[in-house]
Design a protein around this motif. Structure first.
Motif, PDB file in Angstrom:
ATOM      1  N   CYS A  18       0.805  -1.225   0.000  1.00 38.00           N
ATOM      2  CA  CYS A  18       0.000   0.000   0.000  1.00 38.00           C
ATOM      3  C   CYS A  18       0.834   1.270   0.000  1.00 38.00           C
ATOM      4  N   GLY A  19       2.121   1.176   0.332  1.00 36.24           N
ATOM      5  CA  GLY A  19       2.991   2.339   0.308  1.00 36.24           C
ATOM      6  C   GLY A  19       2.904   3.241   1.522  1.00 36.24           C
ATOM      7  N   LEU A  20       2.126   2.856   2.532  1.00 36.44           N
ATOM      8  CA  LEU A  20       2.016   3.659   3.737  1.00 36.44           C
ATOM      9  C   LEU A  20       3.145   3.348   4.703  1.00 36.44           C
ATOM     10  N   SER A  21       3.462   4.311   5.540  1.00 37.42           N
ATOM     11  CA  SER A  21       4.495   4.145   6.545  1.00 37.42           C
ATOM     12  C   SER A  21       3.910   3.412   7.750  1.00 37.42           C
ATOM     13  N   PHE A  22       4.681   2.479   8.326  1.00 31.17           N
ATOM     14  CA  PHE A  22       4.234   1.814   9.548  1.00 31.17           C
ATOM     15  C   PHE A  22       5.386   1.750  10.533  1.00 31.17           C
ATOM     16  N   THR A  23       5.051   1.642  11.816  1.00 28.93           N
ATOM     17  CA  THR A  23       6.010   1.740  12.911  1.00 28.93           C
ATOM     18  C   THR A  23       6.278   0.380  13.519  1.00 28.93           C
ATOM     19  N   GLU A  40      -1.855  -7.744   8.046  1.00 28.68           N
ATOM     20  CA  GLU A  40      -2.180  -9.055   7.486  1.00 28.68           C
ATOM     21  C   GLU A  40      -2.909  -8.889   6.150  1.00 28.68           C
ATOM     22  N   ARG A  41      -3.728  -7.873   6.046  1.00 28.44           N
ATOM     23  CA  ARG A  41      -4.458  -7.620   4.807  1.00 28.44           C
ATOM     24  C   ARG A  41      -3.502  -7.355   3.644  1.00 28.44           C
ATOM     25  N   CYS A  42      -2.475  -6.528   3.884  1.00 28.66           N
ATOM     26  CA  CYS A  42      -1.489  -6.257   2.832  1.00 28.66           C
ATOM     27  C   CYS A  42      -0.663  -7.497   2.516  1.00 28.66           C
ATOM     28  N   ARG A  43      -0.364  -8.299   3.521  1.00 27.91           N
ATOM     29  CA  ARG A  43       0.397  -9.520   3.276  1.00 27.91           C
ATOM     30  C   ARG A  43      -0.387 -10.458   2.361  1.00 27.91           C
ATOM     31  N   ARG A  45      -2.630  -9.507   0.171  1.00 32.58           N
ATOM     32  CA  ARG A  45      -2.789  -8.845  -1.131  1.00 32.58           C
ATOM     33  C   ARG A  45      -1.492  -8.788  -1.921  1.00 32.58           C
ATOM     34  N   ARG A  46      -0.385  -9.259  -1.367  1.00 38.49           N
ATOM     35  CA  ARG A  46       0.916  -9.133  -2.041  1.00 38.49           C
ATOM     36  C   ARG A  46       0.938  -9.822  -3.396  1.00 38.49           C
ATOM     37  N   SER A  47       0.277 -10.966  -3.527  1.00 35.26           N
ATOM     38  CA  SER A  47       0.294 -11.670  -4.807  1.00 35.26           C
ATOM     39  C   SER A  47      -0.493 -10.888  -5.856  1.00 35.26           C
ATOM     40  N   GLN A  48      -1.561 -10.217  -5.468  1.00 35.57           N
ATOM     41  CA  GLN A  48      -2.320  -9.399  -6.401  1.00 35.57           C
ATOM     42  C   GLN A  48      -1.497  -8.209  -6.874  1.00 35.57           C
ATOM     43  N   GLN A  50       1.748  -8.052  -7.142  1.00 36.88           N
ATOM     44  CA  GLN A  50       2.818  -8.511  -8.017  1.00 36.88           C
ATOM     45  C   GLN A  50       2.300  -8.817  -9.409  1.00 36.88           C
ATOM     46  N   THR A  51       1.084  -9.349  -9.528  1.00 36.19           N
ATOM     47  CA  THR A  51       0.536  -9.692 -10.831  1.00 36.19           C
ATOM     48  C   THR A  51       0.058  -8.455 -11.584  1.00 36.19           C
ATOM     49  N   ASP A  52      -0.279  -7.367 -10.865  1.00 36.11           N
ATOM     50  CA  ASP A  52      -0.727  -6.138 -11.502  1.00 36.11           C
ATOM     51  C   ASP A  52       0.414  -5.397 -12.193  1.00 36.11           C
ATOM     52  N   GLU A  53       1.622  -5.623 -11.772  1.00 38.88           N
ATOM     53  CA  GLU A  53       2.772  -4.880 -12.317  1.00 38.88           C
ATOM     54  C   GLU A  53       3.166  -5.362 -13.687  1.00 38.88           C
TER      55      GLU A  53
END
Length: 53
Positions: A18-23, A40-43, A45-48, A50-53
């Protein structure tokens, strides 16, 4: 007792999906170098992302 660190003093990273900063979180103390996603949601979504790029 030791003084607590303020949240602004903790290390941060940018989420690979998502490109957001986290601590840093205490549960990531042993694996901070391996953490790439802010949630966990971003983890999941990681495969989606990668396929969009």
């Amino acid at each position: 007792m030791a003084r607590q660190r303020s949240k602004s003093d903790l290390p941060t990273k940018i989420c690979a999906v998502c490109g957001l900063s986290f601590t840093w979180r205490k549960k990531w103390a042993n694996c901070w170098d391996d953490v790439k996603y802010c949630s966990e949601r971003c983890r999941r979504r990681r495969s989606q992302a990668q396929t969009d790029e």
